[in-house]
Scaffold this active site. Structure first.
Site, PDB file in Angstrom:
ATOM      1  N   GLY A  11     -15.105  17.776  12.131  1.00  0.00           N
ATOM      2  CA  GLY A  11     -14.960  18.299  10.777  1.00  0.00           C
ATOM      3  C   GLY A  11     -15.899  17.685   9.755  1.00  0.00           C
ATOM      4  O   GLY A  11     -15.571  17.612   8.575  1.00  0.00           O
ATOM      5  N   SER A  12     -17.101  17.279  10.179  1.00  0.00           N
ATOM      6  CA  SER A  12     -18.027  16.737   9.175  1.00  0.00           C
ATOM      7  C   SER A  12     -18.497  17.839   8.221  1.00  0.00           C
ATOM      8  O   SER A  12     -18.734  17.574   7.036  1.00  0.00           O
ATOM      9  CB  SER A  12     -19.212  16.024   9.828  1.00  0.00           C
ATOM     10  OG  SER A  12     -20.076  16.937  10.457  1.00  0.00           O
ATOM     11  N   ASN A  13     -18.638  19.060   8.709  1.00  0.00           N
ATOM     12  CA  ASN A  13     -18.950  20.168   7.788  1.00  0.00           C
ATOM     13  C   ASN A  13     -17.795  20.417   6.827  1.00  0.00           C
ATOM     14  O   ASN A  13     -18.014  20.673   5.641  1.00  0.00           O
ATOM     15  CB  ASN A  13     -19.281  21.440   8.571  1.00  0.00           C
ATOM     16  CG  ASN A  13     -20.729  21.474   9.025  1.00  0.00           C
ATOM     17  OD1 ASN A  13     -21.633  21.668   8.217  1.00  0.00           O
ATOM     18  ND2 ASN A  13     -20.944  21.256  10.316  1.00  0.00           N
ATOM     19  N   MET A  89     -14.044  26.352  17.870  1.00  0.00           N
ATOM     20  CA  MET A  89     -14.601  26.711  19.175  1.00  0.00           C
ATOM     21  C   MET A  89     -13.856  27.863  19.848  1.00  0.00           C
ATOM     22  O   MET A  89     -13.606  27.827  21.050  1.00  0.00           O
ATOM     23  CB  MET A  89     -14.597  25.477  20.086  1.00  0.00           C
ATOM     24  CG  MET A  89     -15.332  24.281  19.512  1.00  0.00           C
ATOM     25  SD  MET A  89     -17.028  24.644  19.036  1.00  0.00           S
ATOM     26  CE  MET A  89     -17.816  24.577  20.629  1.00  0.00           C
ATOM     27  N   ARG A  90     -13.508  28.890  19.075  1.00  0.00           N
ATOM     28  CA  ARG A  90     -12.876  30.073  19.653  1.00  0.00           C
ATOM     29  C   ARG A  90     -13.582  31.315  19.154  1.00  0.00           C
ATOM     30  O   ARG A  90     -13.955  31.387  17.982  1.00  0.00           O
ATOM     31  CB  ARG A  90     -11.391  30.174  19.224  1.00  0.00           C
ATOM     32  CG  ARG A  90     -10.540  28.968  19.496  1.00  0.00           C
ATOM     33  CD  ARG A  90     -10.309  28.728  20.955  1.00  0.00           C
ATOM     34  NE  ARG A  90      -9.720  29.864  21.648  1.00  0.00           N
ATOM     35  CZ  ARG A  90      -9.676  29.967  22.978  1.00  0.00           C
ATOM     36  NH1 ARG A  90     -10.205  29.010  23.736  1.00  0.00           N
ATOM     37  NH2 ARG A  90      -9.126  31.017  23.541  1.00  0.00           N
ATOM     38  N   LEU A  92     -13.502  35.164  17.901  1.00  0.00           N
ATOM     39  CA  LEU A  92     -12.501  35.915  17.143  1.00  0.00           C
ATOM     40  C   LEU A  92     -12.543  37.386  17.537  1.00  0.00           C
ATOM     41  O   LEU A  92     -13.619  37.957  17.735  1.00  0.00           O
ATOM     42  CB  LEU A  92     -12.771  35.765  15.644  1.00  0.00           C
ATOM     43  CG  LEU A  92     -12.660  34.328  15.122  1.00  0.00           C
ATOM     44  CD1 LEU A  92     -13.113  34.252  13.662  1.00  0.00           C
ATOM     45  CD2 LEU A  92     -11.240  33.798  15.272  1.00  0.00           C
ATOM     46  N   HIS A 108     -24.045  27.671  12.628  1.00  0.00           N
ATOM     47  CA  HIS A 108     -24.513  27.455  13.994  1.00  0.00           C
ATOM     48  C   HIS A 108     -25.692  26.489  13.951  1.00  0.00           C
ATOM     49  O   HIS A 108     -26.589  26.640  13.109  1.00  0.00           O
ATOM     50  CB  HIS A 108     -24.933  28.787  14.629  1.00  0.00           C
ATOM     51  CG  HIS A 108     -25.439  28.609  16.017  1.00  0.00           C
ATOM     52  ND1 HIS A 108     -24.593  28.308  17.071  1.00  0.00           N
ATOM     53  CD2 HIS A 108     -26.691  28.627  16.527  1.00  0.00           C
ATOM     54  CE1 HIS A 108     -25.315  28.164  18.161  1.00  0.00           C
ATOM     55  NE2 HIS A 108     -26.589  28.342  17.871  1.00  0.00           N
ATOM     56  N   ASP A 144     -22.253  34.232  17.740  1.00  0.00           N
ATOM     57  CA  ASP A 144     -23.409  33.789  16.948  1.00  0.00           C
ATOM     58  C   ASP A 144     -24.351  34.952  16.642  1.00  0.00           C
ATOM     59  O   ASP A 144     -25.564  34.857  16.817  1.00  0.00           O
ATOM     60  CB  ASP A 144     -24.162  32.666  17.697  1.00  0.00           C
ATOM     61  CG  ASP A 144     -23.271  31.476  17.987  1.00  0.00           C
ATOM     62  OD1 ASP A 144     -22.374  31.188  17.172  1.00  0.00           O
ATOM     63  OD2 ASP A 144     -23.444  30.838  19.040  1.00  0.00           O
TER      64      ASP A 144
HETATM   65  C1  GRF Z   1     -21.705  21.777  14.032  1.00  0.00           C
HETATM   66  O1  GRF Z   1     -22.894  21.408  14.678  1.00  0.00           O
HETATM   67  C2  GRF Z   1     -21.656  23.261  13.833  1.00  0.00           C
HETATM   68  O2  GRF Z   1     -22.905  23.832  13.598  1.00  0.00           O
HETATM   69  C3  GRF Z   1     -21.101  23.746  15.136  1.00  0.00           C
HETATM   70  O3  GRF Z   1     -20.151  22.791  15.504  1.00  0.00           O
HETATM   71  C4  GRF Z   1     -20.489  21.544  14.923  1.00  0.00           C
HETATM   72  C5  GRF Z   1     -19.305  21.086  14.139  1.00  0.00           C
HETATM   73  O4  GRF Z   1     -19.459  19.786  13.666  1.00  0.00           O
HETATM   74  N1  GRF Z   1     -20.587  25.081  14.993  1.00  0.00           N
HETATM   75  P1  GRF Z   1     -18.389  19.190  12.655  1.00  0.00           P
HETATM   76  O5  GRF Z   1     -17.026  19.327  13.315  1.00  0.00           O
HETATM   77  O6  GRF Z   1     -18.486  19.950  11.373  1.00  0.00           O
HETATM   78  O7  GRF Z   1     -18.765  17.737  12.497  1.00  0.00           O
END
Ligand code: GRF
Length: 201
Positions: A11-13, A89-90, A92, A108, A144
């Site tokens: 969840g860094s994003n 990671m699913r 939809l 992505h 994607d």
């Molecule tokens: C990221 O590289 C994103 O592009 C991909 O999964 C990763 C998620 O990273 N879809 P985080 O969980 O946000 O750290």
């Protein structure tokens, strides 16, 4: 905009989105952080910021449509009108996508349409590309694949390890996903087929 962020892992994003919302850069409220995994660290990040969380494990369902219907109910209960996939990671199905038409974004870690799939950064490093990057796109039924909202690129050091390139791309992701969500919140995104126009830019 009432945003649901879907995570399966670190969840860094998500953290970057939270930080930009709190800084006033995205005119949105994060209505809920949802995960299909109860141990996803993204859930802890949400709780640390007082954001509601929801967990439904996909393994409890025999088909994708039933899982998607349960997700839709959970997100709508929290009032979400827009969905950001952030390491979710699913795939939809239309059951989910039709509930939030053209309101589901994904990030992505590659310059689509090159290197779709779960190891985009490593595939790019192995291929020996000289430019790598990330893509924010609308989600459709194919992996994607949906219309591109924003891409950002960086030069690749020849021979760089896949993990190192992945780290560089991730830092880029943390800048572009909030930008795309800010446009979404400002209602500036218009679609002409696959082509995305950002009004006022
Ligand atoms: C990221 O590289 C994103 O592009 C991909 O999964 C990763 C998620 O990273 N879809 P985080 O969980 O946000 O750290």
């Amino acid at each position: 905009m009432k945003l649901a962020v879907l995570v399966s892992g670190s969840g860094s994003n998500l953290q970057s989105i939270i930080d930009h919302v709190e800084a006033g850069h995205i005119a949105a409220e994060i209505a809920v952080v949802f995960s299909n995994k109860e141990d996803a660290y993204g859930l802890t990040r949400a709780r640390n910021h007082g954001i509601p969380t929801a967990v439904i494990q996909h393994t409890e369902f025999t088909d994708r449509e039933a899982f998607d219907a349960a997700m839709v109910r959970a997100l709508q209960e929290h009032g979400a009108d827009t969905v950001a996939l952030a390491g979710f990671m699913r795939m939809l199905t239309p059951v989910f996508l039709n509930a939030f038409p053209m309101r589901v974004l994904n990030i992505h870690p590659a310059l689509l349409p090159s290197f779709p799939g779960t190891h985009g950064q490593h595939d790019a490093a192995t291929f020996g590309v000289r430019l790598a990057g990330c893509t924010v796109h609308f989600v459709d039924e194919k992996m994607d694949h949906g219309p591109v909202v924003i891409q950002a690129a960086l030069p690749v050091t020849p021979g760089i390890a896949g993990d190192d390139l992945a780290g560089q791309i991730l830092r880029l992701e943390h800048r572009v996903y909030p930008q795309a969500l800010a446009w979404m919140a400002q209602d500036r995104i218009r679609l002409d087929g696959r082509i995305v126009h950002i009004e006022g830019s």
